[in-house]
Design a protein around this motif. Sequence first.
Motif, short mmCIF file in Angstrom:
data_model
loop_
_atom_site.label_atom_id
_atom_site.label_comp_id
_atom_site.label_asym_id
_atom_site.label_seq_id
_atom_site.Cartn_x
_atom_site.Cartn_y
_atom_site.Cartn_z
N GLY A 10 0.81 -1.21 0.00
CA GLY A 10 0.00 0.00 0.00
C GLY A 10 0.84 1.25 0.00
O GLY A 10 1.99 1.26 -0.44
N GLY A 11 0.26 2.34 0.52
CA GLY A 11 0.94 3.63 0.58
C GLY A 11 1.95 3.70 1.71
O GLY A 11 2.21 2.70 2.40
N PRO A 12 2.53 4.87 1.94
CA PRO A 12 3.54 5.03 2.99
C PRO A 12 3.06 4.60 4.38
O PRO A 12 3.88 4.23 5.23
N GLN A 46 8.09 -1.61 -4.68
CA GLN A 46 8.02 -2.83 -3.86
C GLN A 46 7.00 -2.66 -2.73
O GLN A 46 6.24 -3.58 -2.43
N ARG A 47 6.98 -1.48 -2.13
CA ARG A 47 6.01 -1.20 -1.07
C ARG A 47 4.58 -1.32 -1.59
O ARG A 47 3.68 -1.77 -0.88
N GLU A 48 4.38 -0.96 -2.85
CA GLU A 48 3.05 -1.01 -3.46
C GLU A 48 2.69 -2.40 -3.99
O GLU A 48 1.59 -2.61 -4.49
N GLY A 49 3.66 -3.32 -3.94
CA GLY A 49 3.42 -4.67 -4.44
C GLY A 49 3.65 -4.84 -5.93
O GLY A 49 3.23 -5.83 -6.53
N LYS A 50 4.36 -3.88 -6.55
CA LYS A 50 4.56 -3.90 -8.00
C LYS A 50 5.97 -4.33 -8.41
O LYS A 50 6.27 -4.43 -9.59
N TYR A 51 6.82 -4.61 -7.44
CA TYR A 51 8.21 -4.96 -7.77
C TYR A 51 8.75 -5.92 -6.70
O TYR A 51 9.49 -5.52 -5.82
N PRO A 52 8.39 -7.20 -6.78
CA PRO A 52 8.81 -8.14 -5.75
C PRO A 52 10.31 -8.37 -5.77
O PRO A 52 10.95 -8.30 -6.84
N PRO A 53 10.92 -8.63 -4.61
CA PRO A 53 12.36 -8.89 -4.57
C PRO A 53 12.69 -10.20 -5.28
O PRO A 53 11.86 -11.11 -5.34
#
Length: 325
Positions: A10-12, A46-53
């Motif tokens: 999600g957001g910050p 990554q925080r938004e779920g759009k770039y997984p490690p």
Amino acid sequence: MKVVEIKKYGGPEVLEIGSREIPVLKENEVLIKVKAAGINRPDILQREGKYPPPKGASDILGLEVAGKVIEVGKKVKKIKIGDKVCALLTGGGYSEYCLAPFTQCLPIPKGLTFEEACILPETFFTIWFNLFIKNKIKKKQKILIHGGSSGIGTTAIQITKNFGLEVFTTTRSKNKSIKCKKLGADHSINVKNVDFEKLVKNKTKNEGVDVILDIVGGDYVQKNINLLKRNGILINLGWLTGSIVKINLLMVMLKRLPITGSTLRAGSLKEKEKIAKELKKYIWPLIEKKKIKPILSKTFSINNVKDAHIYMFKGMHFGKIALKF
């Protein structure tokens, strides 16, 4: 150890201060007591779920840090306990302690603080790989750098200017445009007032440029294709306004244009080791001579990490943002 955790995307507001065990190092790694960590656009994604490690990487945000080495693995060379280093990571930087392959660690250039040093690795590795290793740019070429006020932009402007290129760049404000000129850009374009395609064509007498470095995407892509010379190179490193675009492939064919891009995070250890060695040889001396400098916009306490992400999202920064422990 204190870490920044994400329990849901999600957001910050999803960023939380948590606690974890200090990680156990492998034989080719060093354990770093983190003094400061850089914030990058991939952290937001990554925080938004759009770039997984990548597989095997830490789920903790943070792709670059600076600090002191407190433990070394059995196969570590030329780094010892107590050394002050900055390091490129695949994750784990938003924490009091982190692991890094020793081949991705560099000594902190003389005269820099931990906060300044922590914002070097991600953008400097990225720019060096894309411009000098993968595409081998040349002196006296013309380059257009979009997003000149970003971490990528401020780094690219300084490096390419020092290597003898004619530099065009774009920003979205008069103030940032002026700052880009001070960094070395020959032509700094405020896209809110000027059509960058028309201006670049005018300045180059309709010849265009040899290289374009783009972090914007969207409707910039077709304009980039229009502006490139025959056999020019379009390098995509981001998509602030969209990664799905409509373009005229005929222009790509007629101009013989390679369109490329990269994500540094997924690169091999060997690839990153090569980049690190070349940065130390060619760029670190320029930093110590103050011909190139890290552009630190603002530093936040790790406890205020939410505010740091908001600051980046709003585009208030010129250069990069650091977290301090």
